[in-house]
Design an enzyme around this catalytic site. Structure first.
Site, mmCIF file in Angstrom:
data_model
loop_
_atom_site.group_PDB
_atom_site.id
_atom_site.type_symbol
_atom_site.label_atom_id
_atom_site.label_comp_id
_atom_site.label_asym_id
_atom_site.label_seq_id
_atom_site.Cartn_x
_atom_site.Cartn_y
_atom_site.Cartn_z
ATOM 1 N N GLU A 43 -23.401 45.066 -33.209
ATOM 2 C CA GLU A 43 -23.782 44.789 -31.823
ATOM 3 C C GLU A 43 -25.169 44.174 -31.725
ATOM 4 O O GLU A 43 -25.721 44.044 -30.650
ATOM 5 C CB GLU A 43 -23.651 46.035 -30.944
ATOM 6 N N ARG A 53 -18.639 57.798 -32.267
ATOM 7 C CA ARG A 53 -19.909 57.115 -32.500
ATOM 8 C C ARG A 53 -21.033 58.123 -32.356
ATOM 9 O O ARG A 53 -21.038 58.927 -31.419
ATOM 10 C CB ARG A 53 -20.083 55.999 -31.463
ATOM 11 N N ARG A 69 -17.792 57.694 -27.062
ATOM 12 C CA ARG A 69 -19.243 57.569 -26.839
ATOM 13 C C ARG A 69 -19.836 58.975 -26.760
ATOM 14 O O ARG A 69 -19.927 59.558 -25.681
ATOM 15 C CB ARG A 69 -19.515 56.813 -25.540
ATOM 16 N N ARG A 113 -28.201 43.180 -20.102
ATOM 17 C CA ARG A 113 -26.888 43.461 -19.512
ATOM 18 C C ARG A 113 -26.977 44.229 -18.201
ATOM 19 O O ARG A 113 -26.003 44.349 -17.456
ATOM 20 C CB ARG A 113 -25.988 44.191 -20.517
ATOM 21 N N ASN A 128 -20.660 44.183 -25.795
ATOM 22 C CA ASN A 128 -21.559 44.319 -24.642
ATOM 23 C C ASN A 128 -23.000 44.075 -25.078
ATOM 24 O O ASN A 128 -23.728 43.280 -24.482
ATOM 25 C CB ASN A 128 -21.446 45.721 -24.027
ATOM 26 N N ASP A 129 -23.389 44.771 -26.142
ATOM 27 C CA ASP A 129 -24.755 44.573 -26.629
ATOM 28 C C ASP A 129 -24.888 43.275 -27.427
ATOM 29 O O ASP A 129 -25.904 42.587 -27.324
ATOM 30 C CB ASP A 129 -25.196 45.763 -27.480
ATOM 31 N N HIS A 176 -6.834 75.263 -23.010
ATOM 32 C CA HIS A 176 -5.548 74.725 -23.427
ATOM 33 C C HIS A 176 -4.696 74.360 -22.220
ATOM 34 O O HIS A 176 -3.898 73.440 -22.265
ATOM 35 C CB HIS A 176 -4.809 75.733 -24.301
ATOM 36 N N CYS A 207 -14.821 47.034 -29.903
ATOM 37 C CA CYS A 207 -14.732 48.112 -28.913
ATOM 38 C C CYS A 207 -15.526 47.805 -27.644
ATOM 39 O O CYS A 207 -15.542 48.599 -26.719
ATOM 40 C CB CYS A 207 -15.170 49.434 -29.517
HETATM 41 C C1 PEP Z 1 -21.106 47.636 -26.862
HETATM 42 O O1 PEP Z 1 -22.329 47.490 -26.899
HETATM 43 O O2 PEP Z 1 -20.294 46.699 -26.768
HETATM 44 C C2 PEP Z 1 -20.536 49.000 -26.916
HETATM 45 C C3 PEP Z 1 -19.241 49.196 -27.092
HETATM 46 O O3 PEP Z 1 -21.371 50.053 -26.753
HETATM 47 P P1 PEP Z 1 -22.025 50.481 -25.354
HETATM 48 O O4 PEP Z 1 -21.340 49.705 -24.262
HETATM 49 O O5 PEP Z 1 -21.808 51.943 -25.257
HETATM 50 O O6 PEP Z 1 -23.439 50.097 -25.563
HETATM 51 MG MG MG Z 2 -23.648 49.093 -27.453
#
Ligand code: PEP
Ligand code: MG
Length: 546
Positions: free
Chosen positions: A433, A334, A298, A467, A456-457, A190, A504
């Site tokens: 994604e 997630r 995450r 990536r 991102n994915d 805490h 996200c």
């Molecule tokens: C994504 O793929 O955009 C995502 C938010 O997840 P991560 O970057 O953890 O794969």
């Molecule tokens: Mg992802």
């Protein structure tokens, strides 16, 4: 003296430059004294208890103002602990059976109870060991006529201590403390949570060596961003940190101006701005940047930090801490997303030729249900402590979503049968994604409460560009029309079929696309904490009718 550097864990990201003040606790010197009048000794305990409870309720009020209700609750717990039957029974019986003074009886009880908590498996209960010591010291101070455990009066100092109890942390005069550094402490405690919420640069767990090296009046630099503490730094280093402070101050000015303001465009369109975190440690930044919730936790980082599968209790403790700290704001966690670039030895996964197209995320969870079950049970147990959303990564099909939903039902059924409480308002969602998920988003939207676009994915799979591969940078157009069309299509389908949609992935923070996202009707953007306020600034400058 030569410059010396130590590293711990930064619990609040800011830099402090100033003089050290080594925290001296008013340790009561408890002696064992024979007493004859047992009744009088028991009365002394009652009087001291009343005084201690009075002090704690004052601290509770102070904490309530400074760090909010959820975080102040620890002092209510302290008040309850002082009244605990077992604790009191132990004190009473030591006085009666050994004819000893109350201070001694409290000290022995404190040692016994603290040791008992420390030996428990549950990390949350282990942390209660420090709380027992805290209330016992207070009780002993009251018995000895001391003024309680208090901080000395510092003059703008960096407080260095072995550890700080929650009550000591809150009792520190915020105006006089530049930062604090503790040799021990865990980010689970805490104390760490309070530090984050008090906006004081703080570093915990720097180790005993630091305390041996630091003296009152030493020049210190505390870098809460990296967890580094430097004693007697050279001029060049001081200049470097002064520059970081200037940058932080600039950001803070932005923060002050925008804090508490709505994420609303000139024409009155609202959007939620949430933050992404990788672990409990990220909450401080989320709160400091005034995010409306957590859009992506995450959870795989919990697994990555461990040398073995984190058990249900460990996960529950982490999720609950996040939910409690967010005090009723939405928290979307997630489920495990490992594989591809995030490999964990103890999972024993086989090497694959194309890991990004391989055995990852939900594919692992659906193949190894015991891992999934543990996580879902921990999540639902934590749901009783706030507003939880659970989302599933790497979805490509209706049947995967069906299996995820069935696994949730199963976890709830188990908990219900065991009489373990959980919330019935948990929202369930999926990451969009993969191009497949976007293309069938009409069907998927009917099954869940929300979508969160992982750009991102989604970009890597849509453009067929790994990536992780730096060579492909020239081929990756992050604003590629194909990706934007998939997002738009998902947004339309979400709304037509009763779901809400957020983004996200990193693209959410790209302010050159904010207007585009608003026009698509995106309901929420979740970004790393430092981007929350710049994004708010951008939203407030947009006029969709203009
Ligand atoms: C994504 O793929 O955009 C995502 C938010 O997840 P991560 O970057 O953890 O794969
Ligand atoms: Mg992802």
């Amino acid at each position: 003296m030569a410059m010396k550097s130590f590293r711990g864990k930064g619990v609040y990201g800011a830099v402090a430059i100033g003089k050290a003040s080594v925290f001296k606790r008013q340790e009561a010197d408890v002696r064992r004294v024979h007493i004859d009048d047992i009744a009088a000794e028991l009365e002394r305990v009652e009087a001291a208890k009343a005084e201690a409870v009075g002090q704690l309720s004052e601290i509770y009020e102070k904490a309530l103002k400074e760090v909010g209700e959820t975080n102040a609750q620890i002092f209510e717990i302290h008040m309850m602990m002082i009244e605990d039957d077992d604790y009191n029974e132990s004190i009473k019986s030591i006085i009666e059976t050994q004819s000893v003074n109350a201070e001694y009886a409290v000290a022995v009880t404190s040692d016994n109870f603290a040791a008992m908590f420390a030996s428990m498996d549950d990390a949350y209960m282990q942390a209660r060991s420090a709380d027992v010591r805290d209330i016992s010291n207070r009780l002993i101070a009251c018995l000895s006529g001391g003024g309680g455990v208090s901080s000395e009066s510092f003059d703008k100092m960096i407080v260095c201590a072995d550890d700080l109890a929650p009550s000591e942390t809150v009792s520190l005069d915020k105006d006089k403390v530049l930062a604090f550094v503790t040799a021990a402490g865990s980010s689970n405690s805490h104390t760490a949570i309070l530090a984050r919420n008090m906006n004081i640069p703080a570093i915990i767990s720097v180790g005993e060596e630091f305390l041996k090296s630091v003296k009152d009046g030493d020049n210190l630099i505390v870098d809460g961003h990296t967890g580094e503490v430097i004693i007697d730094s050279d001029e060049e280093t001081v200049k470097k940190y002064e520059e970081i402070q200037r940058r932080d101050a600039h950001k803070k000015a932005l923060l002050q101006e925008l804090k508490g303001k709505e994420n609303v465009t000139i024409d009155g369109t609202h959007i939620k701005i949430f933050a992404n975190i990788g672990g409990v440690d990220g909450i401080g930044a989320v709160l400091a940047n005034d995010a409306g919730g957590i859009g992506l936790f995450r959870s795989e980082f919990l697994y990555l930090e461990n040398s073995d599968y984190p058990d249900e209790e460990q996960q529950f403790t982490a999720y609950r801490k996040v939910l409690e700290s967010m005090a009723g704001k939405k928290v979307i966690i997630r489920t495990l997303d490992i594989g591809a670039d995030k490999q964990i030895d103890y999972f024993g996964l086989e090497k694959e030729d194309n890991p990004a197209l391989g055995f990852r995320a939900i594919r692992i969870c659906l193949t190894r249900p015991e891992i999934f079950r543990t996580q879902l049970r921990a999540l639902y147990r934590a749901s009783a402590y706030g507003d939880l959303g659970i989302m599933f990564p790497m979805i490509t099909s209706v049947s995967e979503v069906e299996k995820c939903l069935a696994a949730c039902e199963e976890a709830k059924k188990e908990l219900a049968a065991e009489g373990i409480p959980f919330s019935d308002k948990v929202e369930l969602g999926i990451m969009i994604e993969t191009p497949a998920a976007a293309v069938i988003s009409d069907k998927l939207a009917e099954m869940v409460d929300f979508f969160s676009v992982g750009t991102n994915d989604l970009t890597q799979y849509t453009l067929a560009c790994d990536r992780q591969n730096a060579k492909l940078e020239a081929f990756v157009d992050t604003h590629h029309e194909a990706v934007l069309r998939l997002i738009e299509m998902s947004a339309r389908n979400a709304h037509e079929h009763g779901a809400w949609i957020g983004i996200c992935g990193e693209l959410a923070a790209d302010t050159s696309l904010t207007e585009t996202f608003l026009r698509m009707g995106i309901d929420e953007l979740s970004v790393s904490a430092p981007f929350v306020l710049p994004l708010r600034e951008k939203v407030r400058s947009i006029d969709l009718n203009g």
